[in-house]
Scaffold this active site. Sequence first.
Site, short mmCIF file in Angstrom:
data_model
loop_
_atom_site.label_atom_id
_atom_site.label_comp_id
_atom_site.label_asym_id
_atom_site.label_seq_id
_atom_site.Cartn_x
_atom_site.Cartn_y
_atom_site.Cartn_z
N LYS A 113 0.83 -1.39 0.03
CA LYS A 113 0.03 0.01 0.07
C LYS A 113 0.96 1.53 0.02
O LYS A 113 0.38 2.43 -0.54
CB LYS A 113 -1.02 -0.02 1.13
CG LYS A 113 -2.02 -1.03 1.15
CD LYS A 113 -3.30 -0.99 2.07
CE LYS A 113 -4.14 -1.71 1.88
NZ LYS A 113 -4.21 -3.26 2.18
N GLU A 135 -10.91 6.96 4.52
CA GLU A 135 -11.57 5.96 5.42
C GLU A 135 -10.45 4.57 5.78
O GLU A 135 -9.60 4.36 4.61
CB GLU A 135 -12.76 5.17 5.02
CG GLU A 135 -12.60 4.21 4.08
CD GLU A 135 -12.15 4.59 2.68
OE1 GLU A 135 -12.12 5.73 2.44
OE2 GLU A 135 -11.62 3.64 1.93
N SER A 403 1.87 -9.68 -0.89
CA SER A 403 1.36 -8.42 -0.92
C SER A 403 1.91 -7.85 0.53
O SER A 403 2.08 -6.60 0.63
CB SER A 403 -0.02 -8.17 -1.03
OG SER A 403 -0.78 -8.88 -0.27
C1 LIG Z 1 -4.92 -3.94 1.55
C2 LIG Z 1 -4.47 -5.13 1.46
C3 LIG Z 1 -4.64 -6.10 0.33
C4 LIG Z 1 -5.71 -6.11 -0.52
O1 LIG Z 1 -5.92 -4.79 -1.20
P1 LIG Z 1 -5.96 -4.95 -2.65
O2 LIG Z 1 -6.10 -3.48 -3.05
O3 LIG Z 1 -6.79 -5.89 -3.25
O4 LIG Z 1 -4.31 -5.26 -3.15
C5 LIG Z 1 -3.78 -7.33 0.05
N1 LIG Z 1 -2.68 -7.69 0.67
C6 LIG Z 1 -2.28 -6.82 1.79
C7 LIG Z 1 -1.18 -7.21 2.62
C8 LIG Z 1 -2.94 -5.71 2.29
O5 LIG Z 1 -2.54 -4.87 3.19
#
Ligand SMILES: *Cc1c(COP(=O)(O)O)cnc(C)c1O
Length: 426
Positions: A113, A135, A403
Amino acid sequence: MLNHPESSAAPSTLAEAADLIRTPELKPTNDGHFGAYGGAVLPDALARPMEDVAKAYEEARQDPAFYAEYTRLLRDVVGRPTPLMLAERLTEAAGGAKIFLKREDLNHTGAHKINHTLGEVLLAKRMGKQTVIAETGAGQHGVALAAAAALVGLDCEIHMGAVDVAKQHPNVVRMQLLGAKVVSVERGGATLKEAVDSAFEVYAQYPEQYLYAIGSVVGPHPFPTLVRDFQAIVGAETRTQFLQGNDGTLPTAVIASVGGGSNAMGAFTAFLDDDDVRLIGVEPGGSGSELGQHAMTMSKGATGVLHGMTTRVLTDATGEPAPVHSIASGLDYPGVGPQHVFLAEAGRVEYVSANDGHTLEAFQLVSRTEGIIPALESSHAIAEALRLAPQLGSYASIVVNLSGRGDKDIDYVADKIELATPEVVR
Ligand SMILES: *Cc1c(COP(=O)(O)O)cnc(C)c1O
């Protein structure tokens, strides 16, 4: 479809860096439509401020100085490029295709993010705004935005449902330590939906002071494009790293979890022209297929309008956004980014799901075989890789976008699984 030139000059603007799609039928328009999806479906009070953001963003993405500052922060603050790692013991455990992990968990603040929140605060500064507002549900977006705002010297205001404030105490503390103002929203169900409404109300009242910083590839134009552009670095690095490490070949498949869809769009964009590379988005199958037990918007939703965009939406019998569930709080969203719906209908990206049980197994397996505690969100993508690896066989290779890191999830997981009681010595 066309292929990328393998040795093009380094990009000098975000437009050059992120406009990676050459295939005409996959190329989105510049006004925020992805086929029949996207756009900006807004009340008058918000239409004008969003047009201003779109215009300012279009200028920023053509400006070499803006791109230079963004890439400098990615390097010095986020720690990019992140590694692409062959997960040897996980591959062995899966028994088939080689599994590679793109290590977005190693980013500053622990997930992908920060790639787009940094872009958003740079845009806010460029527009002369004082404050970024957003938010947050579980608090991950709020923390990433608060960190980015602190870095560039902007105020940050985060609206959060009162229920979430109580549930996500550590993230509330993190945001406050990072200098953000946290607003606890007590109306209605006091969760994410009410937080969105509350933050948008403030934004509509003071659009000169605020930039609304959306947390995924969702919402009105320009955000699905803007957030994707700032995340496209993930796939661009992955593609180069894979080519370099694998004799100029590309992976068989790239897999990413899909909540709103930002980490997936980031991972996929650079590969969209590569016909032979399967792109797979994984939604949360949750605990069952009844409404309220999952968040499988792609497979079970229908076309509708949500948060200022036309997209696929999970709705209840009255047409309201349905309650959703996932063990990964970052994935429990009843909509999805409009470009995902477009890419599904174009037949370019496959969407599948992983349920809570398989996700927990994947979470534990990666922890034990690789020494990495993955986010529960990312564990959905790993679960799909584990399912697919034996089918594809050992000549194939799979890239999973890891992610984020799972430190935030350990208390939750500890309640769900059997952990040994520590052995006692006296
Ligand atoms: C917020 C988050 C997601 C989901 O958000 P996307 O916009 O679908 O990528 C996925 N993995 C992690 C580690 C997150 O913090």
